[in-house]
Scaffold this active site. Structure first.
Site, short mmCIF file in Angstrom:
data_model
loop_
_atom_site.label_atom_id
_atom_site.label_comp_id
_atom_site.label_asym_id
_atom_site.label_seq_id
_atom_site.Cartn_x
_atom_site.Cartn_y
_atom_site.Cartn_z
N ARG A 69 39.96 58.89 85.19
CA ARG A 69 39.67 58.04 86.18
C ARG A 69 40.76 57.62 86.95
O ARG A 69 40.75 57.24 88.31
CB ARG A 69 38.95 56.72 85.60
CG ARG A 69 37.29 57.10 85.10
CD ARG A 69 36.92 55.89 84.15
NE ARG A 69 37.42 55.90 82.86
CZ ARG A 69 37.72 54.57 82.28
NH1 ARG A 69 37.75 53.65 82.57
NH2 ARG A 69 38.42 54.85 81.01
N HIS A 107 36.29 52.20 73.95
CA HIS A 107 36.73 52.99 75.22
C HIS A 107 35.55 53.55 75.68
O HIS A 107 34.47 54.06 75.35
CB HIS A 107 37.43 54.34 74.61
CG HIS A 107 38.12 54.90 75.47
ND1 HIS A 107 37.75 55.26 76.75
CD2 HIS A 107 39.52 54.92 75.93
CE1 HIS A 107 38.57 56.05 77.57
NE2 HIS A 107 39.60 55.59 76.97
#
Lengths: 242, 556
Positions: B346, B326
């Protein structure tokens, strides 16, 4: 550059160990030599597996926290509470109503709350526990659900409650009633389920399943991307496969 | 601990470039995403999977010669924790469906098996809900907005993320079942974030062409997990639970079917047999093997047990040659290192920045590409930010979310992380976060078909332990979907098998004996035993004095 390790004494269930002062209680116990088989889950403060009770020197106060979040402090006396016997009011969600009577039947002890606020003070997630219990008593399930949303179900509130309430199980009942009976269901989702069941997308998916990599890459590159900062009503130029 | 004065100085640079970045984003001017060729180039050069030392061939078994992470190979090339001749195969518990693992897939499977008439037993080495599902944050994908999205586009995104290698029938099951599965969770009372009229809010994730990420604030996985757990525990007559007890081997019968497990009680240290008409493997992933010494987002029990048990019983593995890192794990403060910072940051517009507060990668590339770009920025271009303990990271500019979506958005939408950082005196609505890639997801696993069946009759697999759905790389929001979709499918299939396919027979561990012989013939394995069950974070100075290895009198 090697930073100097500062060792401090902590007492794990009565026994003293010297541990670095930069560690959480969980890591301090491992540093001391414990192989944890209970009282350890996500190690990130969200699963509620690692409740502890502790007292600091020169204080009469019994404090509680999560071992993966609480920092080791000089002289702390701690006990781990990896399991606490919570009560569960067994029910079938489809057969209970979003009403105060449901709580009266399944969790009558809620109504014995003495409003001491110890539950709130003990919550590692800073939830207004007493307030949501009071909301349940008033029959305000919406508020109970919203106030308890961050609950990790560690049970530390129950461990301190003079009225012996299993707050976490009361709260999840409120949230599930809220989610399933009080908020409106998403109509667009229900329609999509119908469309899938009617086989609307089978042909498109069959084409994709049979497509070779080059064809897939071509289709992938040609996808029209929904811009980030657009309202939900945005629609692609092509209606194909919708 | 709060940011040091040195780091605070660097944060000023981030603040200096923020107004311009916010303005551009509001105008819809994004940093361009990489082309497929650019993606491949950064993956080849910087993704941890592509390092020369990142693979070793498996020496025995059905996948002999398949090169995957050496940490997983070590687990496979090990002897059983038990001598198969010593195990008491008289069952202590008997059930229709045995579910190994108490995470999202296991519990979803248990609920569905119960609804299809089976008596279920959940066996879990920690507690029900101590699982990666509980820790998933950002959301669950499903097409639900009819005017712009459908399973067709979801499928294309899944395939693009997976490098077009996904098993088509599994990807089809994932996207096809998605709406029904989401509606099921809604009916169970999951509090998804909605408009007052019930319309589900959706955002983007890395690699999605339509906003189809549904969420419950920033604790979507916890909300799904605690709801499923509550549902399962409300039927104690039909779904029983044995916790703090691991499965260590599958048990087969002389009809060639999977018929139970050998279990290990962590407290009494006793091994015993559970007999079942069908077994669902839902043991999750393997982040706690710390592949290439990466920190991990995974929960404490993620040690790949199901891979080992299945493999010894002859079930093929697939897609384990890729591991998902990740991009945004915590690299500061140290107390929460490795912890996941949801992709939703994000998704809601937070930029990624280097030490000079410059954007060097579009923030919504697929995870593998995004992670590789971070590593390139720090390792090759030397533009990472060093932490006091010698780690490195890049900025995730969370405060710009408040600038984009309104003051208070960060605290409301990321309440879990906001509180977590506030404990360390960092207000993430005002200061950015330092992040670096962290070991996150086992892309591959036991080979299954769309019914969640493995090649061994009576054995099913669902969730992270299974492979093929996500190809070589999973997109955000497709694992919560995966555990629910394939958990439900496994539960249904297993309950049907109980009614129509299961045959009774003599229990045995011949497959384990055979596997041991293979290991000995190949001269590999050394003194290792597996599955690991729990990782060892003990202090080496203490460990070296723990010299008792067998029972001497009453105390070990």
């Amino acid at each position: 550059m090697e930073t100097k390790v500062n060792l401090i004494p902590i007492h794990v269930m009565g026994k003293q160990y010297m541990v670095p002062d930069t560690l959480t209680v969980m890591k301090a116990m491992e540093y001391a030599g414990y192989q944890l088989t209970r009282g350890c889950g996500c190690r990130g403060g969200i699963c509620g597996a690692c409740g502890i009770a502790f007292r600091l020197p020169d204080s009469y106060k019994i404090e509680v926290g999560l071992a993966c979040q609480a920092m080791a402090q000089p002289g702390m006396y701690l006990a781990v509470l990896p399991f606490f016997p919570n009560k569960r009011g067994i029910h079938d969600l489809n057969k209970v109503k979003a009403a105060v009577d449901t709580f009266k039947a399944l969790y009558p002890e809620v109504f014995k709350c003495v409003s001491c606020n110890t539950c709130t003070k003990s919550c590692p997630m800073s939830i207004e526990v007493m307030d949501y219990i009071n909301a349940v008593i008033r029959g305000d399930i919406v508020q109970a659900a919203e106030l308890s949303f961050d609950c990790v179900m560690c049970g530390l509130c129950t461990s301190r409650c003079p009225a012996e309430i299993s707050h976490a199980n009361v709260a999840i009942l409120a949230r599930r009633l809220y989610g399933s009976q009080i908020t409106p269901r998403a109509e667009h989702l229900a329609k999509q389920v119908e469309q899938v069941k009617a086989g609307k997308f089978n042909e498109g998916l069959d084409q994709l399943k049979k497509a070779d990599v080059n064809k897939l890459k071509e289709l992938y590159k040609a996808r029209e991307a929904e811009p980030d900062n657009t309202p939900d009503e945005w629609a692609p130029k092509s209606n194909d496969y919708l | 601990m709060p940011y040091t004065p040195e780091l605070k100085q660097l944060i000023k640079k981030v603040e200096a470039t923020r107004p311009e970045r916010v303005r551009r984003k509001k105008e819809g001017k994004e940093m361009p995403a990489m082309s497929l060729e650019e993606r491949q180039a950064v993956l080849d050069a910087f993704h941890p999977d592509c390092k020369k030392t990142s693979k070793r061939s498996i020496g025995v078994g059905v996948n002999k010669g398949y090169a995957i992470s050496p940490e997983i190979v070590d687990q496979l090339e090990s002897k059983s924790r038990v001598n198969p001749d010593q195990v008491d195969l008289n069952p202590r518990f008997t059930t229709d469906v045995l579910v190994v693992g108490g995470g999202g897939a296991g519990v979803a499977a248990a609920i569905m098996a119960k609804e299809h008439g089976a008596k279920v037993l959940i066996l879990t080495k920690l507690r029900v809900g101590d699982a990666n599902t509980m820790m998933a944050e950002g959301g669950i994908q499903s097409s639900s907005k009819l005017h712009k999205d459908s399973p067709y586009y979801h499928y294309l995104d899944v395939l693009g993320g997976g490098h077009f290698k996904n098993v088509p029938e599994l990807a089809e099951a994932l996207v096809g079942d998605a709406p029904e599965t989401l509606a099921w969770l809604e009916s169970l009372g999951c509090m998804f974030t909605k408009d007052p009229d019930g319309r589900l809010l959706t955002i983007h994730g890395g690699g999605t062409c339509r906003k189809r990420m549904h969420y419950a604030a920033d604790i979507t996985g916890a909300e799904i997990m605690r709801t499923l757990r509550d549902e399962a525990l409300n039927f104690p007559e039909d779904i029983k639970v044995i916790d703090f007890t691991s499965a260590v081997e599958l048990v087969l019968n002389d009809q060639g079917q999977c018929a139970g497990v050998v279990a290990y009680n962590h407290e009494t240290e006793e091994y015993f047999t559970i007999k079942a008409k069908a077994v669902i493997m839902a043991t999750g992933g393997s982040g706690r093997l710390h592949i290439q010494n990466f920190m991990t987002t995974n929960h404490y029990g993620a040690t790949g047990d199901g891979l080992v048990m299945g493999y010894r019983a002859g079930v093929e593995l697939n897609f384990l040659h890729t591991v998902q890192f990740h991009p945004t794990g915590v690299s500061y403060p140290d107390q929460i290192e490795g912890l996941l910072l949801t992709e939703k940051f994000r998704g809601m517009g937070a930029n990624i920045l280097n030490i000079d507060a410059e954007q060097f990668v579009f923030e919504r590339e697929p995870r593998d590409v995004e992670a590789a770009a971070f590593i390139r920025e720090c390792e090759e271009r030397k533009k990472g930010i060093a932490t006091p303990s010698g780690k490195v990271g890049v900025w995730l500019d969370s405060p710009m979310i408040d600038d984009l979506k309104g003051k208070g958005t960060v605290e409301k939408e990321f309440v879990g992380k906001w509180k977590l950082y506030m404990r360390h005196d960092i207000d993430i609505s005002k200061e950015p976060m330092l992040t670096y890639p962290t070991l996150h997801y086992q892309n591959g696993g036991l080979k299954i078909n769309a019914r969640s069946e493995t090649s061994l009759p009576g054995l099913y697999a669902a969730g992270e332990v299974a492979g093929g759905i996500h190809g070589e790389n999973r997109l955000m929001g497709n694992s919560l979907l995966d555990v629910c979709v394939f958990g439900r499918r496994a539960g249904r299939s297993a309950a049907e098998f109980v009614k129509s396919g299961a045959k009774d027979g003599k229990l045995g561990l011949e497959h384990v004996k055979k596997y041991h012989q293979e290991l000995e013939a190949a001269g590999i394995g050394g003194g290792r035993v597996s599955p690991m069950l729990l990782p060892d974070y003990g202090n080496p100075d203490v460990r070296k004095n723990q010299i008792t290895t067998c029972y001497l009198g009453t105390i070990r």
